[in-house]
Design a protein around this motif. Sequence first.
Motif, short mmCIF file in Angstrom:
data_model
loop_
_atom_site.label_atom_id
_atom_site.label_comp_id
_atom_site.label_asym_id
_atom_site.label_seq_id
_atom_site.Cartn_x
_atom_site.Cartn_y
_atom_site.Cartn_z
N VAL A 195 0.84 -1.21 0.00
CA VAL A 195 0.00 0.00 0.00
C VAL A 195 0.87 1.25 0.00
O VAL A 195 0.62 2.20 -0.75
CB VAL A 195 -0.95 -0.01 1.21
N SER A 196 1.90 1.27 0.84
CA SER A 196 2.79 2.43 0.92
C SER A 196 3.50 2.69 -0.40
O SER A 196 3.68 3.85 -0.81
CB SER A 196 3.82 2.24 2.03
N ASN A 197 3.89 1.62 -1.08
CA ASN A 197 4.57 1.79 -2.36
C ASN A 197 3.68 2.43 -3.40
O ASN A 197 4.15 3.20 -4.26
CB ASN A 197 5.08 0.43 -2.87
N VAL A 198 2.39 2.13 -3.35
CA VAL A 198 1.46 2.65 -4.36
C VAL A 198 0.99 4.06 -4.01
O VAL A 198 0.99 4.96 -4.86
CB VAL A 198 0.25 1.71 -4.51
N PHE A 199 0.58 4.29 -2.77
CA PHE A 199 0.00 5.58 -2.39
C PHE A 199 1.03 6.59 -1.91
O PHE A 199 0.75 7.79 -1.86
CB PHE A 199 -1.07 5.37 -1.31
N GLY A 200 2.22 6.13 -1.54
CA GLY A 200 3.24 7.04 -1.04
C GLY A 200 3.02 7.40 0.41
O GLY A 200 1.90 7.25 0.94
N PRO A 201 4.05 7.91 1.09
CA PRO A 201 3.96 8.16 2.54
C PRO A 201 2.94 9.23 2.93
O PRO A 201 2.39 9.19 4.03
CB PRO A 201 5.38 8.58 2.92
N GLU A 202 2.65 10.19 2.07
CA GLU A 202 1.74 11.27 2.44
C GLU A 202 0.27 10.90 2.30
O GLU A 202 -0.59 11.62 2.79
CB GLU A 202 2.05 12.51 1.58
N ARG A 203 -0.01 9.79 1.63
CA ARG A 203 -1.41 9.40 1.43
C ARG A 203 -1.71 8.03 2.03
O ARG A 203 -2.76 7.46 1.78
CB ARG A 203 -1.74 9.39 -0.07
N THR A 204 -0.77 7.53 2.85
CA THR A 204 -0.93 6.21 3.46
C THR A 204 -0.99 6.34 4.98
O THR A 204 -0.14 6.98 5.59
CB THR A 204 0.23 5.28 3.09
N THR A 205 -2.01 5.73 5.58
CA THR A 205 -2.13 5.65 7.03
C THR A 205 -2.15 4.18 7.42
O THR A 205 -3.01 3.43 6.96
CB THR A 205 -3.43 6.32 7.51
N LEU A 261 -8.79 9.80 9.03
CA LEU A 261 -9.11 10.06 7.63
C LEU A 261 -9.65 11.47 7.45
O LEU A 261 -9.34 12.14 6.45
CB LEU A 261 -10.13 9.03 7.13
N GLU A 262 -10.47 11.92 8.38
CA GLU A 262 -10.99 13.29 8.28
C GLU A 262 -9.86 14.31 8.25
O GLU A 262 -9.93 15.31 7.53
CB GLU A 262 -11.92 13.57 9.46
N ASP A 263 -8.82 14.05 9.04
CA ASP A 263 -7.68 14.97 9.12
C ASP A 263 -6.61 14.66 8.08
O ASP A 263 -5.58 15.32 8.05
CB ASP A 263 -7.07 14.91 10.51
N ARG A 264 -6.85 13.62 7.28
CA ARG A 264 -5.86 13.17 6.29
C ARG A 264 -4.49 12.99 6.94
O ARG A 264 -3.46 13.46 6.45
CB ARG A 264 -5.77 14.13 5.12
N THR A 265 -4.48 12.25 8.05
CA THR A 265 -3.25 12.06 8.82
C THR A 265 -2.50 10.84 8.31
O THR A 265 -2.97 9.71 8.45
CB THR A 265 -3.58 11.86 10.31
N PRO A 266 -1.33 11.04 7.72
CA PRO A 266 -0.53 9.88 7.29
C PRO A 266 0.35 9.38 8.42
O PRO A 266 0.48 10.02 9.47
CB PRO A 266 0.31 10.47 6.16
N GLY A 267 0.97 8.23 8.21
CA GLY A 267 1.95 7.74 9.17
C GLY A 267 1.64 6.36 9.69
O GLY A 267 0.68 5.70 9.27
N ASN A 268 2.48 5.91 10.62
CA ASN A 268 2.39 4.58 11.21
C ASN A 268 1.93 4.70 12.67
O ASN A 268 2.54 5.43 13.46
CB ASN A 268 3.75 3.89 11.18
N PHE A 269 0.86 3.99 13.00
CA PHE A 269 0.27 4.11 14.33
C PHE A 269 -0.07 2.73 14.88
O PHE A 269 -0.43 1.82 14.14
CB PHE A 269 -1.01 4.94 14.28
N ASN A 270 0.03 2.61 16.21
CA ASN A 270 -0.41 1.40 16.89
C ASN A 270 -1.78 1.65 17.51
O ASN A 270 -1.94 2.59 18.31
CB ASN A 270 0.59 1.00 17.98
N GLY A 271 -2.76 0.83 17.13
CA GLY A 271 -4.10 0.95 17.68
C GLY A 271 -4.26 0.06 18.90
O GLY A 271 -4.95 -0.97 18.84
N ASN A 330 2.19 3.93 22.10
CA ASN A 330 0.95 4.51 21.60
C ASN A 330 0.92 6.03 21.64
O ASN A 330 -0.13 6.65 21.43
CB ASN A 330 -0.26 3.96 22.38
N GLN A 331 2.07 6.65 21.92
CA GLN A 331 2.08 8.10 22.14
C GLN A 331 1.63 8.88 20.91
O GLN A 331 0.80 9.80 21.02
CB GLN A 331 3.48 8.57 22.56
N ASN A 332 2.14 8.52 19.72
CA ASN A 332 1.72 9.29 18.55
C ASN A 332 0.26 9.01 18.20
O ASN A 332 -0.41 9.86 17.59
CB ASN A 332 2.64 9.04 17.35
N SER A 333 -0.27 7.86 18.60
CA SER A 333 -1.69 7.58 18.41
C SER A 333 -2.54 8.51 19.27
O SER A 333 -3.52 9.10 18.80
CB SER A 333 -2.00 6.12 18.74
#
Length: 381
Positions: A195-205, A261-271, A330-333
Amino acid sequence: MPCTSRRDFLRLSALAGGALATGASDLAASPGRAGSVAADSPSGVALSDSPMKILVLGGTGFIGPHEIRYALARGHEVTMFNRGRSNPELFPNVERLIGDRDAQLEALEGRQWDAVIDNSGFYPRHARLSAELLEPNVGQYLFVSSISAYDGETLQPGQHPDEAPYATMADPTDESEGPYGPSYGPRKALAEQEVSNVFGPERTTLVRPGLITGPGDPTDRIRHWFARAERGGEILVPGPLDALVQYIDARDLSGWMIRLLEDRTPGNFNGVGPRDDMTTAELVYGSAAAVSSSRTFTWVDWDFLAENEFLAGYTPIVPPGAESFMTIYNQNSVESGLTYRSWAETVRDMYVEYVTIANGGYTEGFGWRAGLSPEDSARAL
């Protein structure tokens, strides 16, 4: 703190159980609320200032319905894409596109959405196919992965998701296993990369959930303690009572993902749930506090139970050897908007659901599938 005797245990049980009973002990007297938890839209959810068109790949399992309910409550337009086999009666007023992740994506062609949530990407090839098809017509791609994507042997407590080691598999193209086979984690890691390879880092969550519970939980990990507490008597609990756990309510996880998604927040997060916030003992006592009965608890060492073959088919609260997965960063989450309801609220709503289904009598063995049977518990004790 180890529990060295039944006297020590009962003292700890009284302290922890009494503290966590607040907010949960009135459940048995509230049958009128039964059935309302899983079906209703979230209450108190404000409309979004910018309604979106959201595509949900999957949407009929555990977290998917919670995502859709929250998205609808926020005023978003939702489209579901799945095979139409599981729970087809859900959301009759939501658009449903029928297809298959493997080779039937035609229903997605030529359509545009602001964002997509991918709940059903279990194989890297499937993730790549959907990402490549949707990339020209979708703004943000949120892929629901798993903390199993990490290499548990080298993962460090509190390690940032950008730095944590991935799990690997010998043949990345192997699709011979079922979705939840031994290679589940490595396949999730590979799917993330596709997914990251296709959408790129700014459009992948990328969201990596851990242990999820709450209304609709298909396992009996929590319901077992309701069922066992109802029987009363001496209750055997396997494993250490002070092991940390990071359970997250599916409603907290799902609402947060919609807001990402509402905020268009990209990045890697632990739920995952709060860190260093709850022990196994507190989880068990807090769950059992929903039930009024006379009982005691006895914690029994894993090794003893394993050596005497009591653990076949048992679903542990924290699997032996998985301690690194219960101290997940989970801090960035939290900084991106993840919030947590109290454990008492989660238990309350799950117990209402449990009472509804158990009293309905249409699920044989409801509440027992994840724990030791009463017979095995008695023999072990």
